[in-house]
Design an enzyme around this catalytic site. Structure first.
Site: not given
Length: 386
Positions: A170, A265, A213, A209
């Site tokens: 990430d 997301r 996160d 990715d």
């Protein structure tokens, strides 16, 4: 290795003040590197988030390459620190990563506790990097341009739907950490956008990715005034339905961010107590590279309070295109909204509306939805108006 230069500091750390307004967090008398998380977010709770705001002059570094960055973030520095990024740092140092392990080692920027990592000027940041905030407390990351990392060895997973390519790394991963403020950064896949990736086994060989996160019971986090652009899967809050230890944690505020052509997301939430306000989502259900799927994912036992967010999504039909449930029955997440708009109409009929089970514990003053687009466009992202 080049000498790390210490920056002169004329001001002492002071608390940042102010909630959402036309001039957000008006702390013009405090240097950017000395500001602390503002009161209108979870990061200000339980003692607040100062990062390295109280670092002595000897622990303020200006870095311009990977070697300097590693030294400034290393264990030899004792106490709070401020690390200022001057220009764009390529963590690969011009040597392509040989494999996944090499990328994991050389590309990692491990941010220790009691640290402020901040870009100098409007264009500083990282490429070929993945920033990790792991098992620490008191971290501030601000004013950086971040190119979302591209995994040099993505893996095929035949059990992901009908088979898919998956990547690691990430741009920022917050893992088992508390009191973190991520503010006024810009994230993008450019120039390695998904439409430039090869198709293998009938699927795009995805090398990205998530952009950001937050997982493993991280807590007291504010994500504010960032610009996320041209990316598929943006932010997971809670990485797994099996991570039951996340319950009671993941208290996170996501406010005043610009999500521009993000497929999904933004964020997807499990377990957390998440407050979303004054975010601006721009997308297209028929975009050639980043087709909008959904913005807010309401997954296992999520608790989400949404207020005055704006969704401008071309070809969206109704709220189900903006807010998507991922769990049913006793595991179903909860989502409540007031004042948000989808293509100019009230956000309603989402199918996941329910009392979230928590009250926002801090003072905040969201702008009306009609003012959000201009406000966020003006203030979000690295180098934007403060």
């Amino acid at each position: 290795m080049k000498h790390l230069s210490n920056s002169l500091i004329l001001c002492v750390a002071a608390a940042a003040a102010g909630c959402a307004s036309d001039a957000p967090h008006d702390v013009s008398s405090i240097p950017l590197m000395r500001q602390v998380a503002p009161p209108d977010g979870w990061a200000a709770q339980a003692g607040g988030t100062r990062g390295g705001a109280d670092a002595p002059v000897a622990n303020v570094f200006t870095v311009s390459d990977a070697a300097q960055m590693r030294q400034a973030l290393g264990k030899s520095v004792q106490g709070s620190r401020i690390v200022q990024v001057a220009g764009v740092i390529d963590m690969s140092e011009g040597r392509p990563y040989a494999d996944h392990a090499d990328q994991s080692r050389r590309g990692r920027v491990a941010v220790p506790g009691n640290t402020t990592l901040v870009g100098l000027g409007p264009r500083s940041g990282f490429v070929n990097a993945h920033l990790t905030v792991s098992r620490v407390s008191q971290v501030i990351i601000r004013n950086l341009h971040l190119r979302n990392p591209c995994d040099v060895a993505p893996r095929w997973d035949p059990k992901d739907g009908d088979g898919n390519w998956n990547a690691e790394f990430d741009a920022i991963a917050i893992v088992a950490s508390t009191h973190v403020w991520v503010d006024r950064n810009s994230f993008t896949d450019v120039p390695v956008t998904d439409d430039t990736l090869p198709v293998v086994d009938g699927k795009t060989q995805q090398c990205h990715d998530d952009a950001l996160d937050i997982r493993d019971a991280s807590d007291y986090v504010t994500v504010s005034y960032n610009h996320f652009a041209l990316h598929a899967k943006n932010t997971l809050i809670g990485a797994s339905d099996k991570a039951e230890g996340d319950a009671g944690h993941l208290r996170i505020t996501v406010s005043n961010n610009l999500f521009e052509f993000i497929s999904s997301r933004a964020p997807r939430v499990r377990f957390g107590q998440v407050h979303l306000f004054n975010n601006y989502h721009v997308g297209d259900r028929k975009h050639p590279a980043y087709r909008h799927d959904y913005s807010i994912g309401v997954a296992r036992q999520a608790r989400i309070v949404s207020q005055a967010n704006v969704f401008e999504v071309a070809n969206a039909r109704d709220c189900a295109d903006a807010v998507k449930p991922f769990a049913q029955g006793p595991d179903a997440g909860r989502f409540s909204d007031t004042g948000s708009l989808l293509n100019g109409a009230p956000l309603a009929g989402c199918g996941v509306d329910a009392a979230p089970g928590f009250e926002v514990p801090y003072p905040f003053s969201p702008l009306p939805a009609a003012s959000v687009a201009a406000h966020v466009r003006r203030h979000a992202g690295a180098g934007a108006g403060k």
